[in-house]
Design a protein around this motif. Structure first.
Motif, PDB file in Angstrom:
ATOM      1  N   CYS A  14     -42.161  11.622 -48.950  1.00 20.32           N
ATOM      2  CA  CYS A  14     -41.850  13.038 -49.109  1.00 20.32           C
ATOM      3  C   CYS A  14     -42.944  13.681 -49.950  1.00 20.32           C
ATOM      4  O   CYS A  14     -43.222  13.230 -51.062  1.00 20.32           O
ATOM      5  CB  CYS A  14     -40.494  13.196 -49.782  1.00 20.32           C
ATOM      6  N   LEU A  15     -43.589  14.723 -49.425  1.00 27.80           N
ATOM      7  CA  LEU A  15     -44.723  15.363 -50.089  1.00 27.80           C
ATOM      8  C   LEU A  15     -44.390  16.818 -50.389  1.00 27.80           C
ATOM      9  O   LEU A  15     -43.907  17.553 -49.519  1.00 27.80           O
ATOM     10  CB  LEU A  15     -45.973  15.330 -49.202  1.00 27.80           C
ATOM     11  N   ALA A  16     -44.652  17.253 -51.617  1.00 24.81           N
ATOM     12  CA  ALA A  16     -44.487  18.648 -52.003  1.00 24.81           C
ATOM     13  C   ALA A  16     -45.857  19.300 -52.136  1.00 24.81           C
ATOM     14  O   ALA A  16     -46.757  18.752 -52.784  1.00 24.81           O
ATOM     15  CB  ALA A  16     -43.725  18.760 -53.318  1.00 24.81           C
ATOM     16  N   PHE A  17     -46.018  20.465 -51.530  1.00 25.00           N
ATOM     17  CA  PHE A  17     -47.257  21.248 -51.603  1.00 25.00           C
ATOM     18  C   PHE A  17     -46.986  22.430 -52.526  1.00 25.00           C
ATOM     19  O   PHE A  17     -46.148  23.283 -52.227  1.00 25.00           O
ATOM     20  CB  PHE A  17     -47.670  21.733 -50.221  1.00 25.00           C
ATOM     21  N   VAL A  18     -47.692  22.475 -53.659  1.00 23.95           N
ATOM     22  CA  VAL A  18     -47.375  23.449 -54.704  1.00 23.95           C
ATOM     23  C   VAL A  18     -48.647  24.012 -55.317  1.00 23.95           C
ATOM     24  O   VAL A  18     -49.615  23.282 -55.554  1.00 23.95           O
ATOM     25  CB  VAL A  18     -46.526  22.810 -55.840  1.00 23.95           C
ATOM     26  N   ASN A  19     -48.632  25.313 -55.591  1.00 31.82           N
ATOM     27  CA  ASN A  19     -49.587  25.944 -56.500  1.00 31.82           C
ATOM     28  C   ASN A  19     -48.880  27.132 -57.122  1.00 31.82           C
ATOM     29  O   ASN A  19     -48.027  27.744 -56.482  1.00 31.82           O
ATOM     30  CB  ASN A  19     -50.863  26.387 -55.791  1.00 31.82           C
ATOM     31  N   GLY A  20     -49.201  27.447 -58.350  1.00 30.44           N
ATOM     32  CA  GLY A  20     -48.566  28.568 -59.021  1.00 30.44           C
ATOM     33  C   GLY A  20     -49.039  29.920 -58.517  1.00 30.44           C
ATOM     34  O   GLY A  20     -48.448  30.949 -58.847  1.00 30.44           O
ATOM     35  N   ASN A  32     -49.776  23.091 -40.327  1.00 29.24           N
ATOM     36  CA  ASN A  32     -50.787  22.468 -39.485  1.00 29.24           C
ATOM     37  C   ASN A  32     -50.794  20.951 -39.605  1.00 29.24           C
ATOM     38  O   ASN A  32     -50.953  20.240 -38.602  1.00 29.24           O
ATOM     39  CB  ASN A  32     -52.161  23.040 -39.812  1.00 29.24           C
ATOM     40  N   LEU A  33     -50.625  20.430 -40.818  1.00 29.52           N
ATOM     41  CA  LEU A  33     -50.561  18.981 -40.975  1.00 29.52           C
ATOM     42  C   LEU A  33     -49.320  18.415 -40.291  1.00 29.52           C
ATOM     43  O   LEU A  33     -49.388  17.397 -39.592  1.00 29.52           O
ATOM     44  CB  LEU A  33     -50.562  18.617 -42.460  1.00 29.52           C
ATOM     45  N   ALA A  34     -48.185  19.082 -40.473  1.00 22.90           N
ATOM     46  CA  ALA A  34     -46.957  18.620 -39.823  1.00 22.90           C
ATOM     47  C   ALA A  34     -47.108  18.613 -38.309  1.00 22.90           C
ATOM     48  O   ALA A  34     -46.674  17.667 -37.634  1.00 22.90           O
ATOM     49  CB  ALA A  34     -45.780  19.502 -40.234  1.00 22.90           C
ATOM     50  N   GLY A  35     -47.739  19.653 -37.770  1.00 23.91           N
ATOM     51  CA  GLY A  35     -47.937  19.711 -36.325  1.00 23.91           C
ATOM     52  C   GLY A  35     -48.840  18.601 -35.816  1.00 23.91           C
ATOM     53  O   GLY A  35     -48.593  18.021 -34.742  1.00 23.91           O
ATOM     54  N   ILE A  46     -40.204  19.558 -41.948  1.00 24.89           N
ATOM     55  CA  ILE A  46     -40.704  20.537 -42.918  1.00 24.89           C
ATOM     56  C   ILE A  46     -39.511  21.141 -43.649  1.00 24.89           C
ATOM     57  O   ILE A  46     -38.515  21.512 -43.023  1.00 24.89           O
ATOM     58  CB  ILE A  46     -41.496  21.666 -42.236  1.00 24.89           C
ATOM     59  N   VAL A  47     -39.613  21.227 -44.972  1.00 33.29           N
ATOM     60  CA  VAL A  47     -38.631  21.951 -45.774  1.00 33.29           C
ATOM     61  C   VAL A  47     -39.326  23.184 -46.333  1.00 33.29           C
ATOM     62  O   VAL A  47     -40.242  23.075 -47.155  1.00 33.29           O
ATOM     63  CB  VAL A  47     -38.084  21.076 -46.921  1.00 33.29           C
ATOM     64  N   SER A 130     -34.365   9.443 -40.776  1.00 37.26           N
ATOM     65  CA  SER A 130     -34.678   9.904 -39.418  1.00 37.26           C
ATOM     66  C   SER A 130     -36.115  10.374 -39.289  1.00 37.26           C
ATOM     67  O   SER A 130     -36.548  10.707 -38.177  1.00 37.26           O
ATOM     68  CB  SER A 130     -33.732  11.054 -39.030  1.00 37.26           C
ATOM     69  N   TYR A 131     -36.859  10.427 -40.405  1.00 35.89           N
ATOM     70  CA  TYR A 131     -38.202  10.995 -40.396  1.00 35.89           C
ATOM     71  C   TYR A 131     -39.220  10.035 -41.000  1.00 35.89           C
ATOM     72  O   TYR A 131     -38.925   9.287 -41.927  1.00 35.89           O
ATOM     73  CB  TYR A 131     -38.216  12.316 -41.176  1.00 35.89           C
ATOM     74  N   ASP A 132     -40.444  10.100 -40.477  1.00 33.31           N
ATOM     75  CA  ASP A 132     -41.555   9.343 -41.042  1.00 33.31           C
ATOM     76  C   ASP A 132     -42.188  10.086 -42.209  1.00 33.31           C
ATOM     77  O   ASP A 132     -42.708   9.470 -43.141  1.00 33.31           O
ATOM     78  CB  ASP A 132     -42.620   9.093 -39.965  1.00 33.31           C
ATOM     79  N   LEU A 133     -42.161  11.413 -42.154  1.00 33.74           N
ATOM     80  CA  LEU A 133     -42.757  12.243 -43.199  1.00 33.74           C
ATOM     81  C   LEU A 133     -41.877  13.467 -43.437  1.00 33.74           C
ATOM     82  O   LEU A 133     -41.336  14.052 -42.481  1.00 33.74           O
ATOM     83  CB  LEU A 133     -44.154  12.719 -42.797  1.00 33.74           C
ATOM     84  N   VAL A 134     -41.761  13.857 -44.702  1.00 36.08           N
ATOM     85  CA  VAL A 134     -41.109  15.110 -45.085  1.00 36.08           C
ATOM     86  C   VAL A 134     -42.110  15.922 -45.889  1.00 36.08           C
ATOM     87  O   VAL A 134     -42.647  15.435 -46.900  1.00 36.08           O
ATOM     88  CB  VAL A 134     -39.842  14.858 -45.925  1.00 36.08           C
ATOM     89  N   LEU A 135     -42.392  17.148 -45.461  1.00 34.09           N
ATOM     90  CA  LEU A 135     -43.355  18.023 -46.136  1.00 34.09           C
ATOM     91  C   LEU A 135     -42.616  19.243 -46.665  1.00 34.09           C
ATOM     92  O   LEU A 135     -41.954  19.948 -45.894  1.00 34.09           O
ATOM     93  CB  LEU A 135     -44.459  18.465 -45.161  1.00 34.09           C
TER      94      LEU A 135
END
Length: 315
Positions: A14-20, A32-35, A46-47, A130-135
């Motif tokens: 599970c990966l979180a993409f964050v910037n303030g 784009n990465l998820a696709g 994708i969450v 159920s998922y290989d990756l969660v973004l």
């Protein structure tokens, strides 16, 4: 609310993409990465934790009237039930939609309600197998929702541009990352920093920014080698059409050439030729990101084996 039982091992990818700071490419990277991963055969979720819900613009489901504005996601987080995503946004790609209802959740979390900081982790753990990756796409400047994302993630990815404002946003995330790691989620690690929207010829600036970021984060190799270059026309066309960059690249490649249109008298939409270049950037980043995860997991596995062997010797 039911008792929230979950294990960090359930969210190991599970990966979180964050910037303030906003406008640094978080949503574009997540979509784009998820696709690309979904197109490569991974099952991806994708969450979208952003009240603006812009993942839906990048993937085109808002224009198709398929978004619930975050209703299902807020319900899962607030009640402790499993997330029920929007399915088959692309083959192998599901989305827990974001939207305006997340504003109410943010207010509830700020007031000490809404399920608590680990509520997203608990809701995700029920579907993660159920998922290989969660973004997770985390919103800028919204600390309660950012905390939710970081509490659920095994890996943190920080997109940034080269300007001082973006680096200030990165510094805020670094402080929040440390806070969450010490108080809630000791398993989260910084996977890397992505330079987004860079000039293709600005090598000196890129090298300088890499060095500065490495020094700021006390890790010279923390910035990904792959960068996403600035291509305003391609980004505009992709979002307008609800396409990912590799999908736009395909349409550019198959569109009638100017001389063919002249012969037939057909008018055709002019699309940004830079789509292919940017699509290649995303492809290289997707490969590098997976390589880092696999390398880190290999180190973790070896460490566990060493511990077990040591215990056997002592026994």
């Amino acid at each position: 609310m039911p008792e929230l039982k979950w294990s960090p091992e359930q969210l190991i990818r599970c990966l979180a993409f964050v910037n303030g700071k906003g406008g640094v490419g978080k949503t574009s990277l997540v979509a784009n990465l998820a696709g690309l991963y979904a197109g490569g055969g991974y099952k991806v979720l994708i969450v979208d934790l952003d009240p603006q819900g812009n993942v839906g613009n990048d993937l085109g489901y808002i224009g198709a009237g398929r978004s619930d504005d975050g209703k299902a996601l807020v319900s899962a987080i607030s009640t402790g039930h499993a997330i029920i995503p929007l399915t088959n946004v692309r083959p192998n790609l599901d989305v827990a939609c974001g939207g305006e209802q997340l504003d109410e959740l943010s207010d509830a979390l700020e007031a000490g309600h809404g399920g608590g900081v680990t509520a997203l982790a608990a809701a995700l753990a029920q579907v993660a197998e159920s998922y290989d990756l969660v973004l997770i796409d985390c919103p800028p400047g919204n600390k309660p929702l950012q905390r939710l994302g970081l509490a659920a993630a095994r890996w943190l990815v920080i997109p940034t541009k080269s300007d001082d404002g973006s680096r200030l946003g990165l510094a805020k995330v670094a402080r929040l990352f440390t806070e969450i790691r010490e108080e809630v989620n000791p398993w989260i690690e910084l996977l890397g920093v992505v330079l987004f929207g860079v000039g293709s010829t600005a090598t000196r600036v890129q090298n300088s920014v890499r060095a500065d970021l490495g020094q700021d984060l006390d890790n010279p190799g923390i910035v990904f080698i792959s960068t996403i270059r600035h291509a305003e026309a391609a980004a505009y066309d992709a979002r307008k059409r609800g396409q990912l960059m590799h999908e736009l690249e395909r349409d550019v490649a198959t569109a009638p050439k100017w001389h063919e249109r002249f012969k037939t008298g057909r008018k055709a939409e002019t699309l940004a030729a830079s789509a292919g270049t940017v699509a290649g950037d995303y492809q290289r980043l997707a490969e590098e990101l997976i390589d880092r995860i696999v390398a880190a997991e290999t180190v973790d596995l070896n460490d566990r084996v060493d511990v077990l062997e040591g215990q056997e010797v002592q026994a």
